[in-house]
Write an enzyme that holds these catalytic residues in place. Structure first.
Site, PDB file in Angstrom:
ATOM      1  N   LYS A   1       0.822  -1.216   0.000  1.00 29.71           N
ATOM      2  CA  LYS A   1       0.000   0.000   0.000  1.00 29.71           C
ATOM      3  C   LYS A   1       0.856   1.267   0.000  1.00 29.71           C
ATOM      4  O   LYS A   1       0.345   2.361  -0.255  1.00 29.71           O
ATOM      5  CB  LYS A   1      -0.880  -0.038   1.262  1.00 29.71           C
ATOM      6  CG  LYS A   1      -1.885   1.064   1.419  1.00 29.71           C
ATOM      7  CD  LYS A   1      -2.680   0.839   2.711  1.00 29.71           C
ATOM      8  CE  LYS A   1      -3.586   2.016   3.015  1.00 29.71           C
ATOM      9  NZ  LYS A   1      -4.322   1.810   4.288  1.00 29.71           N
TER      10      LYS A   1
ATOM     11  N   ASP B   1      -3.878  -2.335  -1.434  1.00 36.66           N
ATOM     12  CA  ASP B   1      -4.191  -2.512  -0.010  1.00 36.66           C
ATOM     13  C   ASP B   1      -4.639  -3.950   0.204  1.00 36.66           C
ATOM     14  O   ASP B   1      -5.490  -4.447  -0.558  1.00 36.66           O
ATOM     15  CB  ASP B   1      -5.340  -1.524   0.311  1.00 36.66           C
ATOM     16  CG  ASP B   1      -5.626  -1.412   1.786  1.00 36.66           C
ATOM     17  OD1 ASP B   1      -5.378  -2.383   2.536  1.00 36.66           O
ATOM     18  OD2 ASP B   1      -6.113  -0.342   2.191  1.00 36.66           O
TER      19      ASP B   1
ATOM     20  N   THR C   1       4.714 -12.622  15.085  1.00 33.87           N
ATOM     21  CA  THR C   1       5.728 -12.015  15.957  1.00 33.87           C
ATOM     22  C   THR C   1       5.725 -12.683  17.330  1.00 33.87           C
ATOM     23  O   THR C   1       4.679 -13.194  17.763  1.00 33.87           O
ATOM     24  CB  THR C   1       5.438 -10.506  16.124  1.00 33.87           C
ATOM     25  OG1 THR C   1       6.185 -10.003  17.233  1.00 33.87           O
ATOM     26  CG2 THR C   1       3.970 -10.226  16.386  1.00 33.87           C
TER      27      THR C   1
ATOM     28  N   GLU D   1       5.648 -11.123  19.932  1.00 35.32           N
ATOM     29  CA  GLU D   1       4.830 -10.286  20.828  1.00 35.32           C
ATOM     30  C   GLU D   1       3.469 -10.912  21.117  1.00 35.32           C
ATOM     31  O   GLU D   1       2.802 -10.518  22.066  1.00 35.32           O
ATOM     32  CB  GLU D   1       4.618  -8.885  20.232  1.00 35.32           C
ATOM     33  CG  GLU D   1       5.887  -8.081  20.217  1.00 35.32           C
ATOM     34  CD  GLU D   1       5.678  -6.579  20.309  1.00 35.32           C
ATOM     35  OE1 GLU D   1       4.581  -6.128  20.666  1.00 35.32           O
ATOM     36  OE2 GLU D   1       6.646  -5.861  20.023  1.00 35.32           O
TER      37      GLU D   1
ATOM     38  N   ALA E   1      -2.027  -7.571  19.945  1.00 31.28           N
ATOM     39  CA  ALA E   1      -3.354  -8.209  19.890  1.00 31.28           C
ATOM     40  C   ALA E   1      -3.811  -8.368  18.449  1.00 31.28           C
ATOM     41  O   ALA E   1      -4.383  -9.403  18.071  1.00 31.28           O
ATOM     42  CB  ALA E   1      -4.351  -7.380  20.691  1.00 31.28           C
TER      43      ALA E   1
ATOM     44  N   TYR F   1      13.050   4.493  27.275  1.00 30.62           N
ATOM     45  CA  TYR F   1      11.809   4.356  28.055  1.00 30.62           C
ATOM     46  C   TYR F   1      12.082   3.692  29.416  1.00 30.62           C
ATOM     47  O   TYR F   1      12.830   2.706  29.497  1.00 30.62           O
ATOM     48  CB  TYR F   1      10.793   3.463  27.324  1.00 30.62           C
ATOM     49  CG  TYR F   1      10.314   3.974  25.969  1.00 30.62           C
ATOM     50  CD1 TYR F   1      10.415   5.312  25.607  1.00 30.62           C
ATOM     51  CD2 TYR F   1       9.728   3.086  25.058  1.00 30.62           C
ATOM     52  CE1 TYR F   1       9.960   5.754  24.371  1.00 30.62           C
ATOM     53  CE2 TYR F   1       9.272   3.526  23.821  1.00 30.62           C
ATOM     54  CZ  TYR F   1       9.394   4.861  23.485  1.00 30.62           C
ATOM     55  OH  TYR F   1       8.946   5.298  22.260  1.00 30.62           O
TER      56      TYR F   1
HETATM   57  P1  NAD Z   1       7.235  -2.134   8.292  1.00 29.26           P
HETATM   58  O1  NAD Z   1       6.300  -1.260   9.055  1.00 29.26           O
HETATM   59  O2  NAD Z   1       8.630  -1.680   8.076  1.00 29.26           O
HETATM   60  O3  NAD Z   1       6.614  -2.450   6.851  1.00 29.26           O
HETATM   61  C1  NAD Z   1       5.268  -2.755   6.663  1.00 29.26           C
HETATM   62  C2  NAD Z   1       4.977  -2.723   5.149  1.00 29.26           C
HETATM   63  O4  NAD Z   1       3.588  -3.096   4.964  1.00 29.26           O
HETATM   64  C3  NAD Z   1       5.134  -1.333   4.516  1.00 29.26           C
HETATM   65  O5  NAD Z   1       5.797  -1.441   3.275  1.00 29.26           O
HETATM   66  C4  NAD Z   1       3.693  -0.855   4.319  1.00 29.26           C
HETATM   67  O6  NAD Z   1       3.550   0.032   3.229  1.00 29.26           O
HETATM   68  C5  NAD Z   1       2.979  -2.178   4.079  1.00 29.26           C
HETATM   69  N1  NAD Z   1       1.541  -2.113   4.406  1.00 29.26           N
HETATM   70  C6  NAD Z   1       0.972  -1.618   5.537  1.00 29.26           C
HETATM   71  N2  NAD Z   1      -0.365  -1.704   5.463  1.00 29.26           N
HETATM   72  C7  NAD Z   1      -0.657  -2.292   4.275  1.00 29.26           C
HETATM   73  C8  NAD Z   1      -1.870  -2.672   3.631  1.00 29.26           C
HETATM   74  N3  NAD Z   1      -3.062  -2.444   4.213  1.00 29.26           N
HETATM   75  N4  NAD Z   1      -1.808  -3.266   2.436  1.00 29.26           N
HETATM   76  C9  NAD Z   1      -0.608  -3.487   1.817  1.00 29.26           C
HETATM   77  N5  NAD Z   1       0.573  -3.133   2.370  1.00 29.26           N
HETATM   78  C10 NAD Z   1       0.553  -2.550   3.586  1.00 29.26           C
HETATM   79  O7  NAD Z   1       7.200  -3.542   9.047  1.00 29.26           O
HETATM   80  P2  NAD Z   1       8.369  -4.608   9.276  1.00 29.26           P
HETATM   81  O8  NAD Z   1       9.103  -4.252  10.506  1.00 29.26           O
HETATM   82  O9  NAD Z   1       9.075  -4.818   8.012  1.00 29.26           O
HETATM   83  O10 NAD Z   1       7.499  -5.905   9.623  1.00 29.26           O
HETATM   84  C11 NAD Z   1       7.029  -6.757   8.593  1.00 29.26           C
HETATM   85  C12 NAD Z   1       6.223  -7.888   9.202  1.00 29.26           C
HETATM   86  O11 NAD Z   1       7.024  -8.629  10.117  1.00 29.26           O
HETATM   87  C13 NAD Z   1       5.011  -7.412  10.013  1.00 29.26           C
HETATM   88  O12 NAD Z   1       3.959  -8.312   9.787  1.00 29.26           O
HETATM   89  C14 NAD Z   1       5.473  -7.485  11.464  1.00 29.26           C
HETATM   90  O13 NAD Z   1       4.396  -7.698  12.324  1.00 29.26           O
HETATM   91  C15 NAD Z   1       6.388  -8.697  11.395  1.00 29.26           C
HETATM   92  N6  NAD Z   1       7.469  -8.741  12.384  1.00 29.26           N
HETATM   93  C16 NAD Z   1       8.310  -7.665  12.533  1.00 29.26           C
HETATM   94  C17 NAD Z   1       9.389  -7.774  13.420  1.00 29.26           C
HETATM   95  C18 NAD Z   1      10.344  -6.616  13.599  1.00 29.26           C
HETATM   96  O14 NAD Z   1      11.220  -6.673  14.479  1.00 29.26           O
HETATM   97  N7  NAD Z   1      10.269  -5.543  12.814  1.00 29.26           N
HETATM   98  C19 NAD Z   1       9.573  -8.943  14.167  1.00 29.26           C
HETATM   99  C20 NAD Z   1       8.689 -10.024  13.984  1.00 29.26           C
HETATM  100  C21 NAD Z   1       7.641  -9.911  13.078  1.00 29.26           C
HETATM  101  O1  DAU Z   2       9.442  -8.656  19.032  1.00 31.02           O
HETATM  102  C1  DAU Z   2       9.043  -8.420  17.720  1.00 31.02           C
HETATM  103  C2  DAU Z   2       8.528  -6.999  17.584  1.00 31.02           C
HETATM  104  O2  DAU Z   2       9.667  -6.142  17.714  1.00 31.02           O
HETATM  105  C3  DAU Z   2       7.833  -6.749  16.252  1.00 31.02           C
HETATM  106  O3  DAU Z   2       6.667  -7.548  16.201  1.00 31.02           O
HETATM  107  C4  DAU Z   2       7.462  -5.265  16.094  1.00 31.02           C
HETATM  108  O4  DAU Z   2       6.915  -5.039  14.807  1.00 31.02           O
HETATM  109  C5  DAU Z   2       8.730  -4.454  16.244  1.00 31.02           C
HETATM  110  O5  DAU Z   2       8.422  -3.072  16.175  1.00 31.02           O
HETATM  111  C6  DAU Z   2       9.410  -4.768  17.577  1.00 31.02           C
HETATM  112  O6  DAU Z   2       8.612  -4.291  18.686  1.00 31.02           O
HETATM  113  P1  DAU Z   2       9.293  -3.566  19.961  1.00 31.02           P
HETATM  114  O7  DAU Z   2       8.277  -2.748  20.631  1.00 31.02           O
HETATM  115  O8  DAU Z   2      10.047  -4.551  20.772  1.00 31.02           O
HETATM  116  O9  DAU Z   2      10.384  -2.650  19.169  1.00 31.02           O
HETATM  117  P2  DAU Z   2      10.831  -1.114  19.340  1.00 31.02           P
HETATM  118  O10 DAU Z   2      12.004  -0.927  18.450  1.00 31.02           O
HETATM  119  O11 DAU Z   2       9.700  -0.177  19.219  1.00 31.02           O
HETATM  120  O12 DAU Z   2      11.344  -1.065  20.853  1.00 31.02           O
HETATM  121  C7  DAU Z   2      12.368  -1.932  21.310  1.00 31.02           C
HETATM  122  C8  DAU Z   2      12.580  -1.635  22.800  1.00 31.02           C
HETATM  123  O13 DAU Z   2      13.141  -0.326  22.938  1.00 31.02           O
HETATM  124  C9  DAU Z   2      11.308  -1.629  23.617  1.00 31.02           C
HETATM  125  O14 DAU Z   2      11.585  -2.169  24.902  1.00 31.02           O
HETATM  126  C10 DAU Z   2      10.958  -0.156  23.741  1.00 31.02           C
HETATM  127  C11 DAU Z   2      12.320   0.521  23.757  1.00 31.02           C
HETATM  128  N1  DAU Z   2      12.360   1.890  23.185  1.00 31.02           N
HETATM  129  C12 DAU Z   2      11.877   2.076  21.914  1.00 31.02           C
HETATM  130  C13 DAU Z   2      11.872   3.322  21.333  1.00 31.02           C
HETATM  131  C14 DAU Z   2      11.300   3.531  19.957  1.00 31.02           C
HETATM  132  C15 DAU Z   2      12.919   2.948  23.888  1.00 31.02           C
HETATM  133  O15 DAU Z   2      13.396   2.773  25.029  1.00 31.02           O
HETATM  134  N2  DAU Z   2      12.913   4.192  23.307  1.00 31.02           N
HETATM  135  C16 DAU Z   2      12.405   4.436  22.075  1.00 31.02           C
HETATM  136  O16 DAU Z   2      12.398   5.614  21.629  1.00 31.02           O
END
Ligand code: NAD
Ligand code: DAU
Length: 337
Positions: A35, A60, A126, A128, A153, A208
């Site tokens: 999207k 989307d 994930t 989470e 959730a 945080y």
């Molecule tokens: P991101 O936010 O970087 O990317 C999400 C992508 O999805 C974007 O390109 C966005 O444009 C697209 N998107 C959002 N809504 C959409 C829709 N309605 N239709 C089509 N495309 C859409 O996310 P990410 O960190 O790359 O995570 C990717 C996947 O992996 C997610 O499902 C997330 O829950 C999962 N995940 C992430 C992590 C992490 O640490 N980042 C860990 C475990 C699982």
């Molecule tokens: O565990 C997998 C998940 O990891 C994925 O499913 C999510 O998409 C991904 O965003 C990530 O979630 P977290 O909440 O763990 O990631 P985030 O990078 O937001 O935060 C990592 C830790 O750092 C968390 O304990 C919150 C803390 N934090 C984060 C930010 C952005 C800070 O202390 N300060 C900050 O400004």
């Protein structure tokens, strides 16, 4: 031949996945369906965008008609659903788009997948969904789901819907649950890029709470290789945890970044805690290692340095993001702190 619909392929993990598979496999055809929300960025895909076995469609996942037409037009036989609203802090400000994309969108994809000759549907979930751990123990695939924030959730809802479709309609569906990823192209709202960019820019690093929350880190390419293994050999109806046994308190990562960049710890600012902040994630991926012969290849110590260096070398990439709507998000999230 695998003809794969990759949703969310312009985001962080999805774009690393596409760069990896399109440089590694010749016998695949890939449609990237995205999207292009604030987190989607086609610049991440410059190196593969001209390949003949790659197509980008702006769409989307909530739009059943467009999803269904795309699946049929490109004769898709495999689906990997990365598309999601992915940031916990944004889900705390407003959860509607999380419900829409993560729950409803996954439901649309699953229903549309019923109309095709499907080899495999992989739902990218994930760790989470399991909630939070105290000091002991690991998440296994049988740990009860107990999501604690709106993002988690919504991902749990999607994950369970995928497994329910597998059971009800006998569809070939697998679920992966991975821990925290890091690497190139991660949107600056997430911990590691945010801290690296703020440190480079001599801005405060907002930690945080007490900074002792623990996350279990995995390099994005290790996650992507696990996804390919599960797509190829994962057993239908199964869940596979993905992690690299690399637990770190947040403050340790923040200090490591400052040390690497030779910046002072005085840039650290302890700020209000995230509401309902999960204390600790730690994932057991023994099943994936034993059943599918997967192993993480990147050590944290090495890959985190490569990642910090990537942000140093790719200022143009993140400066463009910082100059846009991201400013408004940053004010909203950090102004009261
Ligand atoms: P991101 O936010 O970087 O990317 C999400 C992508 O999805 C974007 O390109 C966005 O444009 C697209 N998107 C959002 N809504 C959409 C829709 N309605 N239709 C089509 N495309 C859409 O996310 P990410 O960190 O790359 O995570 C990717 C996947 O992996 C997610 O499902 C997330 O829950 C999962 N995940 C992430 C992590 C992490 O640490 N980042 C860990 C475990 C699982
Ligand atoms: O565990 C997998 C998940 O990891 C994925 O499913 C999510 O998409 C991904 O965003 C990530 O979630 P977290 O909440 O763990 O990631 P985030 O990078 O937001 O935060 C990592 C830790 O750092 C968390 O304990 C919150 C803390 N934090 C984060 C930010 C952005 C800070 O202390 N300060 C900050 O400004």
């Amino acid at each position: 031949m695998k003809r794969i619909l990759v949703t969310g392929g312009a985001g962080f993990i999805g774009s690393n996945f596409l760069n990896y598979i399109l440089k590694t496999y010749d016998d695949i055809f890939v449609v990237n369906y995205d999207k292009l929300t604030y987190a989607g960025n086609l610049e991440n895909l410059r190196e593969i965008e001209a390949k003949k076995n790659y197509v980008f469609i702006k769409g989307d996942i909530v739009d059943h008609e467009q999803v269904s037409n795309t699946l049929k037009k490109y004769e898709i036989n495999n689906i990997i659903n990365f598309a999601a609203e992915s940031h916990v802090d944004r889900s705390i400000h407003s959860s509607y788009s999380f419900y829409e994309t993560n729950v409803l969108g996954t439901n649309v994809l699953l229903n549309a997948a019923r109309e095709i000759d499907l080899e495999k549907f992989l739902q990218v979930s994930t760790d989470e969904v399991y909630g939070s751990l105290s000091t002991e123990g690991l998440f296994t695939e049988t740990t009860a789901l107990n999501p604690k924030n709106p993002y988690a959730a919504s991902k749990a809802g999607a994950d369970l819907m995928a497994l329910a479709f597998c059971n009800t309609y006998k569809m070939p569906i697998v679920v992966t649950r991975c821990s925290n990823n890091y690497g190139p192209y991660q949107f600056p709202e997430k911990l590691i890029p945010l801290m690296v960019i703020n440190a480079i820019s001599n801005k405060e690093l907002p930690v945080y709470g007490d900074g002792l929350n623990i996350r279990d880190w995995i390099y994005v390419i290790d996650h992507n290789k696990a996804i390919m293994k599960v797509l190829e050999d994962g057993k239908s109806g199964e869940v596979y945890n993905v992690g690299a046994k690399s637990e770190k308190p947040n403050i340790e990562i923040v200090k490591l970044i400052l040390d690497y960049l030779e910046k002072p710890y005085s840039l650290i600012k302890y700020v209000n805690d995230r509401p309902g902040h999960d204390r600790r994630y730690a994932i057991d991926s023994a099943k994936l290692m034993a059943d599918l012969n997967w192993e993480p290849e990147y050590s944290f110590d090495r890959a985190i340095q490569d990642t910090i260096k990537w942000y140093l070398d790719n200022k143009n990439w993140w400066e463009r993001i910082l100059s846009g709507d991201y400013q408004n998000y940053y004010k909203l999230q950090y102004q009261t702190n």
